[in-house]
Design a protein around this motif. Sequence first.
Motif: not given
Length: 381
Positions: A85, A88, A119, A151-154, A156, A160
């Motif tokens: 978390e 992200q 991703t 796209n590290d924010t989305v 999982t 990844r």
Amino acid sequence: MVTAVTASPAAAFDPASCSRLVVKIGSSLLVDSDGAVRREWLAGVVADIALRRAAGQQIVIVSSGAIALGARRLKLEKGGRASLEDAQAAAAVGQVALAGVWEALLGAEGLTAAQVLLTLGDLEDRRRYLNVAATIARLLDLGAVPVLNENDTVATTEIRFGDNDRLAARAGQAAGATGVILLSDVDGLYTANPASDPTAARIPVVAALTPEIMAMATGETRSGMGSGGMAAKLLAAQMAGAAGIALAICDGRVDRPLTHFSQAGGGTLFLPPRAAKGRKAWLAGRITVAGTITVDDGAVAALKRGASLLAAGVTQIDGDFSRGDVVAIVGPAGEALGRGLAGYDADDARAIKGLRGDMQAAVLGYAPRAALVHADHLVLI
Ligand code: GLU
């Protein structure tokens, strides 16, 4: 060209021999220990890129640093990597800053930055992969400089890349690049860990990624900031090689690192062993597979001769895949042999494993196909 490459590893990445180049920049080079962008150093990299562009080379940048930059702004501990978390959230904040830096620095050289966040799934699904490839090609045609990051924010945990080394190799394939340079805080692959072993020697050229070479990776990142490490870099070299792309790990700690590399050499160059094309190269670089097919020694020999994989040589089927899914093919000791598109659903494959062709119809209840994995849909790694 191989002779020239052996004489000077950097020659393989010169505009004369490499029309499209991917340059990956690790977090520990881009961000200082306080979490600020190393702007002056980065401006030097951009000046190098502008020179290469002027010499006719198209450049794709893979830029890490979002998590490290965001962690500082959000005051997160452990560089933003204490939890998924945190990483992200840090990436969401840091990516904005990172894009701004690239736009400003490339803009100062008269170049246009284009942000592309990817991703793993974007490159693992064949149709999405072709879409990414087309977008990158269009950006390059338009004269823009694509700046890629995961796209590290989305993304999982399970799906990844986690490191930009493999992302760079895969993106190199999508971009149709002939070379990938990993700018790193190490100056290449060493026979042992140079920090603890004084006899450790840098290997200038690796012609084949043997198990001995793969074992030389210590797996640790020096700074603890990025997540690459030597193991990820060797996997990236393997992926690039399967797509016919040369890859270099080179020292990014110096000023103007790309110019330094082309003038002074150094680093480690991984020569591509063979140039698999199109669909087969994509197959070889797949990270996620739907199942695993274990084969016996006879099948290993047949596959190495270029034959299809027949059910008779299969000893075990793992996973729940459907016909057309990508499966891993492994040898009797579990050693990775290749990847292929399954010719049968997992249950039918299980039913006919070990059986010769003339025995299969009775078990399946329909006329069997020629092979469990056809040679056209199979690639050895
Ligand atoms: N995508 C990560 C970032 O931008 C870096 C991944 C890596 O360390 O290789 O922070």
